[in-house]
Design a protein around this motif. Structure first.
Motif, mmCIF file in Angstrom:
data_model
loop_
_atom_site.group_PDB
_atom_site.id
_atom_site.type_symbol
_atom_site.label_atom_id
_atom_site.label_comp_id
_atom_site.label_asym_id
_atom_site.label_seq_id
_atom_site.Cartn_x
_atom_site.Cartn_y
_atom_site.Cartn_z
ATOM 1 N N GLN A 248 0.723 -1.326 0.126
ATOM 2 C CA GLN A 248 -0.118 -0.090 0.088
ATOM 3 C C GLN A 248 0.950 1.401 0.121
ATOM 4 O OE1 GLN A 248 -3.302 0.068 2.902
ATOM 5 N NE2 GLN A 248 -3.534 2.233 2.556
ATOM 6 N N ASN B 276 3.876 3.505 -4.752
ATOM 7 C CA ASN B 276 3.131 4.380 -5.511
ATOM 8 C C ASN B 276 1.967 4.031 -6.411
ATOM 9 O OD1 ASN B 276 2.799 7.284 -6.565
ATOM 10 N ND2 ASN B 276 4.056 6.778 -8.578
ATOM 11 N N PHE C 194 -0.709 2.666 -5.978
ATOM 12 C CA PHE C 194 -1.540 1.253 -5.301
ATOM 13 C C PHE C 194 -2.906 1.757 -5.007
ATOM 14 C CE2 PHE C 194 -2.493 -1.806 -1.886
ATOM 15 C CZ PHE C 194 -2.150 -2.938 -2.666
ATOM 16 N N THR C 195 -3.674 1.103 -5.675
ATOM 17 C CA THR C 195 -5.270 1.560 -5.690
ATOM 18 C C THR C 195 -5.793 0.503 -4.548
ATOM 19 O OG1 THR C 195 -5.694 2.635 -7.649
ATOM 20 C CG2 THR C 195 -7.444 1.341 -6.315
ATOM 21 N N TYR C 196 -6.258 1.129 -3.456
ATOM 22 C CA TYR C 196 -6.832 0.305 -2.417
ATOM 23 C C TYR C 196 -8.094 0.774 -1.791
ATOM 24 C CZ TYR C 196 -6.801 -1.544 2.381
ATOM 25 O OH TYR C 196 -7.042 -2.320 3.661
ATOM 26 N N TYR D 187 -11.971 3.239 4.177
ATOM 27 C CA TYR D 187 -10.867 4.051 3.268
ATOM 28 C C TYR D 187 -10.693 3.711 1.895
ATOM 29 C CZ TYR D 187 -6.283 5.399 2.284
ATOM 30 O OH TYR D 187 -5.216 6.314 1.566
ATOM 31 N N SER D 188 -10.537 4.627 1.018
ATOM 32 C CA SER D 188 -9.976 4.121 -0.444
ATOM 33 C C SER D 188 -9.152 5.209 -1.058
ATOM 34 C CB SER D 188 -11.324 4.036 -1.288
ATOM 35 O OG SER D 188 -11.896 5.351 -1.668
ATOM 36 N N GLN D 189 -7.884 4.571 -1.439
ATOM 37 C CA GLN D 189 -7.231 5.597 -2.548
ATOM 38 C C GLN D 189 -7.494 4.657 -3.857
ATOM 39 O OE1 GLN D 189 -3.451 4.947 0.036
ATOM 40 N NE2 GLN D 189 -2.775 3.626 -1.669
ATOM 41 N N THR D 190 -7.611 5.693 -4.834
ATOM 42 C CA THR D 190 -7.713 5.332 -6.216
ATOM 43 C C THR D 190 -6.777 6.130 -7.190
ATOM 44 O OG1 THR D 190 -10.065 4.990 -5.526
ATOM 45 C CG2 THR D 190 -9.460 4.599 -7.824
ATOM 46 N N TYR D 191 -5.983 5.412 -7.639
ATOM 47 C CA TYR D 191 -5.328 6.273 -8.803
ATOM 48 C C TYR D 191 -5.600 6.062 -10.170
ATOM 49 C CZ TYR D 191 -1.701 7.180 -5.198
ATOM 50 O OH TYR D 191 -0.986 7.680 -4.085
ATOM 51 N N SER E 123 1.204 11.708 -10.065
ATOM 52 C CA SER E 123 0.148 11.021 -10.028
ATOM 53 C C SER E 123 -1.127 11.613 -9.466
ATOM 54 C CB SER E 123 0.753 9.562 -9.444
ATOM 55 O OG SER E 123 0.793 9.975 -8.103
#
Lengths: 445, 445
Positions: free
Chosen positions: A172, A175, A177-179, B179-183, B280
């Motif tokens: 995570q 760089n 890293f979609t999560y 939680y979410s992180q989306t690239y 990014s």
């Protein structure tokens, strides 16, 4: 295969993966956080039984365990719904001979570990908790019960360390890293329907029981000992919630109101409710699943909520498809990893979506007349046009087609059934002259 | 207010928050990871200019800074699209007098820090990187440039430490933290259109310039020095991608093909492209935003991609609404935090969605005839029925209504315009007898 391969996590997918890689000749080291489940050292708080269906069975066949596992399983042919006043309604899961199997998680894990242990090239180490990995150096740090840390290195390292994966935690931080981790506003509590005299089943043995109550529900799966493991799914907060069930009186009143028919079979529900932990429900998605020499597999890559009964089946399918890809692309691990995540991520996302959708279906829709009508048409179409029409449940649970395909076909099925309902063709399902053109239009286009 | 309040992160939202709390009498400590930007110690790699619109202006008014900031800003009245063959097309953002403002991020941050520094009850500490927080003990550990760590404690701690927030990292470990992180599969590269003679603008000054190319785009925002900051948004991989632009020759050929009209104004684009980092693009969402005495604010709570120009405006609105809630509910911090996240999370999610949607609009749709038709109708409706119809862009950029409301109204607007297009009523927009009933039917229902 001569590689040294470390597998972090000796649960269901980790131990199955160890067997597959051992069969290919790899030097496998399997590290498990908990004690040896074969010595009764598993910890509590994990679901006791699971529904094994076609995808999981296919993966077990690959290592010759399917028959043995199914011998100890209880077939469940359909859902048995319990209304508030105790009326029973039954919905078959599929056609004659299509059923899912209630299996014991610990027994299945034991069988997998036993088989893995038979290989000279597999080393299993228990009470080894992964506390760190170095993604650039192919190393992992394991800590034993005394806090002693060991750093290990391997050519390839798999993270099969579950929903709270330490391997994924490190990934995570890389760089792009979609999560996502998404918690339901629902918790769950495990309870028990005890066996009747001579370990007889007090309710229909060959069914998954559901008490659908709209915003909440209880389910029960049979165990070989004649008991059922019940799970109550309930919001954390609100009018009917865990928040409002603090005292034995409150619990008793709640069960009397909503699960009256189950109470006589559940002598210990109040004590169990008070003493058992409340579990939470999370969906975890990520992308990529691989980084250099590391790969995620099973719940570490895709935790799903349990409402399609596919968590274990999806994890086993990960292992099976990975093994097939290794077959084809070994020794090009870069390619293997690339193909592996290309094959699996979209399908893991699809079953995660379907599980969320099925939660609403199970707790609410199954008790409604219009849904029963929908299911009746769905089943009738399956029965009369088996070559042309497959229900989504059938595609997910009784086929090897991809979850993504099952998801896509589900939308088409819904459009067809909506059309049939709108035009009141329910009783014309056997009339091929009417129905076949509709199937062609909605499904086969 | 007598509380000691620590703010982790002295960027735009952190410094604005420090001022608001200082005005209420709190003992504020503001910790900033970077050096003092007023001494030219900001680090590179952050976007140089930003679009300030109504929500941001309203928040700045609260601390008396709006006028001063707008004096240094460049109004942008609309979008100027550059086609591949250099043809220009202009779309106004709204009605006469409705414009967004290109402001310098660093100048704005400096003004906020200067104002914060005027308060005796504000202490600003630079080069203090948050490396840990203890959510149960109200403490944070700050590390200076020499690696010396200090543990601080406060009654209330805000995490305004940006998209990679250390405070949020700790909150992510608490139970049931969604939680979410989306690239995006896109990166961005900053380039420059230089000033003409006597710092004149080489392109229209009062516009945001867009070179829409379908799968990628370049944009440019004016700076007071006569230059434009350009940003190229391009996929990482694929036929036209950063991957394929490795050599000066490749970059030159690419620009000649797609941005020929800009090349004469960008003498250093090849060198800049080679030497500037590729950024990014991430969307980050979480829930909750508060935990015990900790709260997240700004990008730490909701990083959005930049395509609606609302990241800063949303963060400033967080501060403004929090300050209003404090006004009403102080000293009940539990209640303040509860109301704060209730007010903001749904709106942050809405603008995150809208920013993703606008990316497609900017890079692709703006160059298409059917979209231009859509925009023309949208603008005509705004102009002729200002009391009944507001475009989504107007609601987001020129109003104080919630982002969620703007999102919901956008769907209704789309349905209305689709109806107008389907029935070819484009030239009847001024005919109130035809259009008013439609607005009532689609919008005001």
């Amino acid at each position: 295969m001569k590689e040294k391969i470390a597998i972090i996590g000796g649960g269901l997918s980790g131990s199955l993966l160890a067997i597959c890689l051992a069969k290919r000749g790899a030097q496998v080291e399997l590290f498990e956080r908990r004690g040896d489940i074969r010595k009764g050292q598993a910890d509590a708080g994990r679901s006791i039984n699971l529904a094994l269906s076609t995808r999981g069975i296919e993966a077990l066949k690959r290592v010759g365990l399917a028959e043995q596992v199914l011998n100890d399983a209880i077939p469940m042919n359909g859902r048995m719904m319990h209304s508030v006043d105790g009326q029973l309604t039954y919905q078959a899961y599929g056609k004659e001979g299509q059923y899912i199997n209630s299996v014991s998680r610990s027994l299945l894990n034991i069988k997998l570990l036993e088989l893995a242990d038979e290989f000279d090239n597999v080393k299993i180490l228990f009470k080894q908790k992964c506390v760190d990995v170095d993604l650039n150096k192919n190393t992992a740090v394991l800590e034993d019960e005394h806090g002693v840390q060991t750093s290990i290195t391997a050519d390839i390292i798999f993270g099969s360390d579950g929903a709270f994966s330490a391997v994924r935690s490190e990934m995570q931080k890389t760089n792009r890293f979609t999560y996502s981790q998404t918690y339901e506003n629902y918790g769950y509590k495990e309870l028990e329907i005890v066996p009747g005299p001579d370990n007889s089943f007090q309710a229909e043995e060959h069914a998954l029981h559901i008490w659908p109550r709209g915003e909440f529900m209880m389910i029960a799966l049979p165990n070989p000992g004649g008991n059922f493991t019940c799970t109550l799914f309930l919001p954390y907060e609100g009018e009917r919630s865990f928040d409002k069930l603090q005292t034995p009186q409150e619990i008793e009143a709640f069960f009397k109101q909503y699960f009256a028919d189950a109470i006589p079979m559940m002598p210990n529900y109040v004590e169990d409710f008070m003493s058992n932990p409340t579990g939470s429900l999370a969906t975890i998605r990520c992308n990529p699943w691989v980084y250099k020499k590391f790969a995620l597999i099973g719940d570490a890559a895709h935790a799903v909520i349990p409402f399609y009964g596919q968590g274990m089946n999806c994890s086993f399918e990960d292992v099976k498809e990975l093994d097939e890809i290794i077959e084809e692309h070994y020794p090009n691990w870069d390619n293997i990893f690339k193909k592996y995540q290309e094959a699996r991520i979209k399908n893991a996302n699809a079953i995660a979506d379907l599980a969320c959708k099925n939660f609403v279906e199970m707790r609410d829709l199954v008790g409604r007349p219009e849904f029963m009508r929908f299911k009746k048409i769905d089943n009738d179409l399956c029965a009369h046009y088996p070559e042309m029409y497959k229900s989504q449940y059938e595609l997910v649970s009784f086929s090897k087609t991809s979850y993504k395909y099952a998801q896509d076909m589900g939308y088409k099925n819904e459009a067809l059934i909506a059309h049939i309902m709108e035009h009141n063709l329910d009783t014309d399902i056997q009339n091929a002259a009417v129905i076949k053109p509709l199937i062609e239009r909605f499904i086969l286009n």
